[in-house]
Motif scaffolding. Sequence first.
Motif, PDB file in Angstrom:
ATOM      1  N   LYS A 156      44.024  29.769  27.868  1.00 56.10           N
ATOM      2  CA  LYS A 156      44.400  29.567  26.473  1.00 56.10           C
ATOM      3  C   LYS A 156      45.233  30.722  25.925  1.00 56.10           C
ATOM      4  O   LYS A 156      45.954  30.565  24.943  1.00 56.10           O
ATOM      5  N   HIS A 157      45.104  31.890  26.554  1.00 58.51           N
ATOM      6  CA  HIS A 157      45.760  33.076  26.024  1.00 58.51           C
ATOM      7  C   HIS A 157      46.570  33.768  27.123  1.00 58.51           C
ATOM      8  O   HIS A 157      46.396  33.509  28.314  1.00 58.51           O
ATOM      9  N   ALA A 158      47.414  34.678  26.705  1.00 56.56           N
ATOM     10  CA  ALA A 158      48.257  35.422  27.646  1.00 56.56           C
ATOM     11  C   ALA A 158      47.623  36.747  28.050  1.00 56.56           C
ATOM     12  O   ALA A 158      48.133  37.437  28.939  1.00 56.56           O
ATOM     13  N   SER A 159      46.494  37.088  27.433  1.00 51.26           N
ATOM     14  CA  SER A 159      45.865  38.370  27.712  1.00 51.26           C
ATOM     15  C   SER A 159      44.357  38.258  27.494  1.00 51.26           C
ATOM     16  O   SER A 159      43.916  37.564  26.566  1.00 51.26           O
ATOM     17  N   TYR A 160      43.578  38.937  28.337  1.00 46.64           N
ATOM     18  CA  TYR A 160      42.118  38.951  28.227  1.00 46.64           C
ATOM     19  C   TYR A 160      41.615  40.368  28.482  1.00 46.64           C
ATOM     20  O   TYR A 160      42.204  41.123  29.266  1.00 46.64           O
ATOM     21  N   ASP A 161      40.513  40.694  27.839  1.00 44.24           N
ATOM     22  CA  ASP A 161      39.904  42.000  28.091  1.00 44.24           C
ATOM     23  C   ASP A 161      39.343  42.086  29.502  1.00 44.24           C
ATOM     24  O   ASP A 161      39.435  43.128  30.149  1.00 44.24           O
ATOM     25  N   VAL A 162      38.734  40.979  29.950  1.00 41.46           N
ATOM     26  CA  VAL A 162      38.140  40.948  31.292  1.00 41.46           C
ATOM     27  C   VAL A 162      38.569  39.666  31.983  1.00 41.46           C
ATOM     28  O   VAL A 162      38.416  38.570  31.420  1.00 41.46           O
ATOM     29  N   ILE A 163      39.087  39.801  33.197  1.00 44.45           N
ATOM     30  CA  ILE A 163      39.347  38.641  34.051  1.00 44.45           C
ATOM     31  C   ILE A 163      38.401  38.722  35.240  1.00 44.45           C
ATOM     32  O   ILE A 163      38.346  39.743  35.942  1.00 44.45           O
ATOM     33  N   ILE A 164      37.639  37.662  35.457  1.00 45.20           N
ATOM     34  CA  ILE A 164      36.701  37.580  36.577  1.00 45.20           C
ATOM     35  C   ILE A 164      37.281  36.612  37.595  1.00 45.20           C
ATOM     36  O   ILE A 164      37.495  35.444  37.294  1.00 45.20           O
ATOM     37  N   ILE A 165      37.546  37.115  38.794  1.00 42.62           N
ATOM     38  CA  ILE A 165      38.108  36.281  39.861  1.00 42.62           C
ATOM     39  C   ILE A 165      36.950  35.804  40.730  1.00 42.62           C
ATOM     40  O   ILE A 165      36.393  36.557  41.523  1.00 42.62           O
ATOM     41  N   GLY A 166      36.558  34.551  40.528  1.00 41.84           N
ATOM     42  CA  GLY A 166      35.402  33.974  41.214  1.00 41.84           C
ATOM     43  C   GLY A 166      34.299  33.664  40.227  1.00 41.84           C
ATOM     44  O   GLY A 166      33.745  34.577  39.604  1.00 41.84           O
ATOM     45  N   GLY A 167      33.989  32.368  40.075  1.00 38.58           N
ATOM     46  CA  GLY A 167      33.027  31.966  39.056  1.00 38.58           C
ATOM     47  C   GLY A 167      31.687  31.524  39.584  1.00 38.58           C
ATOM     48  O   GLY A 167      30.891  30.952  38.831  1.00 38.58           O
ATOM     49  N   ALA A 168      31.395  31.806  40.861  1.00 36.29           N
ATOM     50  CA  ALA A 168      30.091  31.426  41.407  1.00 36.29           C
ATOM     51  C   ALA A 168      29.020  32.378  40.887  1.00 36.29           C
ATOM     52  O   ALA A 168      29.151  32.931  39.785  1.00 36.29           O
ATOM     53  N   ILE A 169      27.965  32.591  41.645  1.00 39.10           N
ATOM     54  CA  ILE A 169      26.762  33.210  41.075  1.00 39.10           C
ATOM     55  C   ILE A 169      27.021  34.602  40.501  1.00 39.10           C
ATOM     56  O   ILE A 169      26.543  34.942  39.414  1.00 39.10           O
ATOM     57  N   PRO A 222      25.386  42.526  22.762  1.00 46.60           N
ATOM     58  CA  PRO A 222      25.957  42.654  21.412  1.00 46.60           C
ATOM     59  C   PRO A 222      27.008  43.749  21.304  1.00 46.60           C
ATOM     60  O   PRO A 222      27.806  43.758  20.358  1.00 46.60           O
ATOM     61  N   ASP A 223      27.033  44.677  22.277  1.00 46.46           N
ATOM     62  CA  ASP A 223      28.021  45.754  22.252  1.00 46.46           C
ATOM     63  C   ASP A 223      29.350  45.350  22.890  1.00 46.46           C
ATOM     64  O   ASP A 223      30.308  46.130  22.844  1.00 46.46           O
ATOM     65  N   PHE A 224      29.392  44.172  23.488  1.00 44.53           N
ATOM     66  CA  PHE A 224      30.642  43.694  24.083  1.00 44.53           C
ATOM     67  C   PHE A 224      31.233  42.620  23.180  1.00 44.53           C
ATOM     68  O   PHE A 224      30.589  41.612  22.906  1.00 44.53           O
ATOM     69  N   ASP A 225      32.446  42.835  22.724  1.00 41.95           N
ATOM     70  CA  ASP A 225      33.084  41.843  21.858  1.00 41.95           C
ATOM     71  C   ASP A 225      34.456  41.438  22.381  1.00 41.95           C
ATOM     72  O   ASP A 225      35.318  40.987  21.635  1.00 41.95           O
ATOM     73  N   GLY A 226      34.655  41.594  23.699  1.00 42.25           N
ATOM     74  CA  GLY A 226      35.945  41.284  24.293  1.00 42.25           C
ATOM     75  C   GLY A 226      36.078  39.832  24.723  1.00 42.25           C
ATOM     76  O   GLY A 226      35.137  39.041  24.637  1.00 42.25           O
ATOM     77  N   SER A 227      37.250  39.490  25.195  1.00 39.22           N
ATOM     78  CA  SER A 227      37.532  38.147  25.706  1.00 39.22           C
ATOM     79  C   SER A 227      37.382  38.138  27.222  1.00 39.22           C
ATOM     80  O   SER A 227      37.715  39.118  27.901  1.00 39.22           O
ATOM     81  N   VAL A 228      36.871  37.031  27.747  1.00 39.31           N
ATOM     82  CA  VAL A 228      36.583  36.914  29.181  1.00 39.31           C
ATOM     83  C   VAL A 228      37.181  35.628  29.724  1.00 39.31           C
ATOM     84  O   VAL A 228      36.946  34.549  29.166  1.00 39.31           O
ATOM     85  N   LEU A 229      37.912  35.746  30.824  1.00 30.63           N
ATOM     86  CA  LEU A 229      38.442  34.588  31.540  1.00 30.63           C
ATOM     87  C   LEU A 229      37.885  34.589  32.952  1.00 30.63           C
ATOM     88  O   LEU A 229      37.993  35.597  33.675  1.00 30.63           O
ATOM     89  N   VAL A 230      37.266  33.475  33.353  1.00 31.28           N
ATOM     90  CA  VAL A 230      36.764  33.294  34.713  1.00 31.28           C
ATOM     91  C   VAL A 230      37.701  32.331  35.431  1.00 31.28           C
ATOM     92  O   VAL A 230      37.950  31.228  34.944  1.00 31.28           O
ATOM     93  N   ILE A 231      38.198  32.753  36.584  1.00 27.81           N
ATOM     94  CA  ILE A 231      39.129  31.933  37.364  1.00 27.81           C
ATOM     95  C   ILE A 231      38.482  31.607  38.699  1.00 27.81           C
ATOM     96  O   ILE A 231      38.045  32.506  39.426  1.00 27.81           O
ATOM     97  N   ASP A 232      38.412  30.323  39.020  1.00 24.42           N
ATOM     98  CA  ASP A 232      37.871  29.919  40.311  1.00 24.42           C
ATOM     99  C   ASP A 232      38.735  28.804  40.900  1.00 24.42           C
ATOM    100  O   ASP A 232      39.270  27.971  40.158  1.00 24.42           O
ATOM    101  N   ARG A 233      38.826  28.784  42.207  1.00 27.30           N
ATOM    102  CA  ARG A 233      39.632  27.783  42.900  1.00 27.30           C
ATOM    103  C   ARG A 233      39.058  26.387  42.759  1.00 27.30           C
ATOM    104  O   ARG A 233      39.760  25.391  42.856  1.00 27.30           O
ATOM    105  N   ASP A 234      37.739  26.286  42.537  1.00 20.03           N
ATOM    106  CA  ASP A 234      37.078  24.983  42.477  1.00 20.03           C
ATOM    107  C   ASP A 234      35.874  25.084  41.553  1.00 20.03           C
ATOM    108  O   ASP A 234      34.833  25.625  41.927  1.00 20.03           O
ATOM    109  N   LEU A 235      35.996  24.539  40.361  1.00 22.24           N
ATOM    110  CA  LEU A 235      34.901  24.632  39.392  1.00 22.24           C
ATOM    111  C   LEU A 235      33.751  23.674  39.692  1.00 22.24           C
ATOM    112  O   LEU A 235      32.744  23.700  38.986  1.00 22.24           O
ATOM    113  N   THR A 236      33.869  22.859  40.724  1.00 21.45           N
ATOM    114  CA  THR A 236      32.692  22.108  41.185  1.00 21.45           C
ATOM    115  C   THR A 236      31.806  23.001  42.044  1.00 21.45           C
ATOM    116  O   THR A 236      30.633  22.683  42.257  1.00 21.45           O
ATOM    117  N   PHE A 237      32.376  24.079  42.573  1.00 18.10           N
ATOM    118  CA  PHE A 237      31.666  25.041  43.414  1.00 18.10           C
ATOM    119  C   PHE A 237      31.041  24.376  44.644  1.00 18.10           C
ATOM    120  O   PHE A 237      30.031  24.841  45.170  1.00 18.10           O
TER     121      PHE A 237
END
Length: 405
Positions: free
Chosen positions: A7-20, A33-48
């Motif tokens: 949805k965005h062009a920039s994220y505070d944290v990008i996580i490569i791999g959305g499994a466990i 509560p101390d983290f207020d950043g944006s997070v993007l999780v990228i996975d090759r297959d969201l069915t896992f």
Amino acid sequence: MTPTTPKHASYDVIIIGGAIMGSSTAWFLSDNPDFDGSVLVIDRDLTFETCSTAHTNSCIRQQFSSALNVKISQFAADFVKNIRSYMGGDERVPNLSIRNFGYLYLANTDAFAEVLRESQMVQKAAGAATEVLTSDEIKARYPFYDVDDIVAGSINTVDEGYFDGLAMFDWWKRQARERGVEYIENEVVAITKNVSGTLVESVTLKSGEVIACGQVLNASGPRAVLTARMAGVDFPVEPRKRFTWIFKADQPLDQDLPLTIDPTGIHVRENGGGTYEVGGYDHSAPDLACDYDDHQMDFMLWENYVWPIVATRIPQFEAVKVQSEWAGHYAMNTFDHNAIMGPHTEVRNFIFLNGFSGHGLQQSPAMGRGTAEWITYGEYRALDMTPFNYARIPENRPIVEKAVI
């Protein structure tokens, strides 16, 4: 419809791999509560469907040879048993429990028995209830074993056994999304660093988008080295094939079967309803890396190698019928079989969460919590995970874990 575009062009944290591991970290970030950043999780297959998490045997143990690994599992046990409370009292979250049939390590040599005794001292000092038994004591408690070749065994039936790890995984994903963590089905094909090579500036997706980032987490499971190489880093994690069988016994045991680790390395446990689960591989052959997409079963392995071992150890399993079977991958850390986590020593915002060597699911609560702390504070707070940081790899400081199945 499965989202594929960020949805965005920039994220505070990008996580490569959305499994466990990726989803655990995403959830703990969303819960802090101390983290207020944006997070993007990228996975090759969201069915896992083919990830290691989907093929887990979903067990938990405290029988490790390092105190830190014991404490990591103790937190996992508390999290599982109190998951609804940890998740804010959300009444949709199921109440989970641990089926405490325990792990039983069998030693057929004096040297291995001594390893079990040394590990038990570590475990007891950390508060675990591990016992070391003689072969006669094993036979008295579990008459169905053939222990003629066994010198000793260690067992703990407190917070050791089976739990519904996939339910925990599902709720981490669900709550993380509800709290604003974004998941997309796509693939990172390039990582771009700054001119000095000290920071990751962006990742490029297979679909062409270039996304700026503050921090990048490598949670790519068995594919972790492919992700690392895009950042100019190489490290010792590779996919190793592991097999699982579910069988029904003609003569079920009249008591729960602990997860029994035979000296050969084959392990078998209670599954319920007269069925049992076996895991392992051919320990008589070299344990080589496999192709990332190789999930093909070796259909002769059961008949020629695994079943004879199981039936010899438990003669009551002479007559069984396999009901299902599958192959999955360990993300094997060939350096010391322990987690590799924390920041790279030079690319400071490239963070590792890799190489769990078969005990990742049971460690995921503590590992996700610790990684979320590092991302938020630049330090570990609840439990000091520093010994597992990536820095030990180039410094050649292995933490040898003797209890690897």
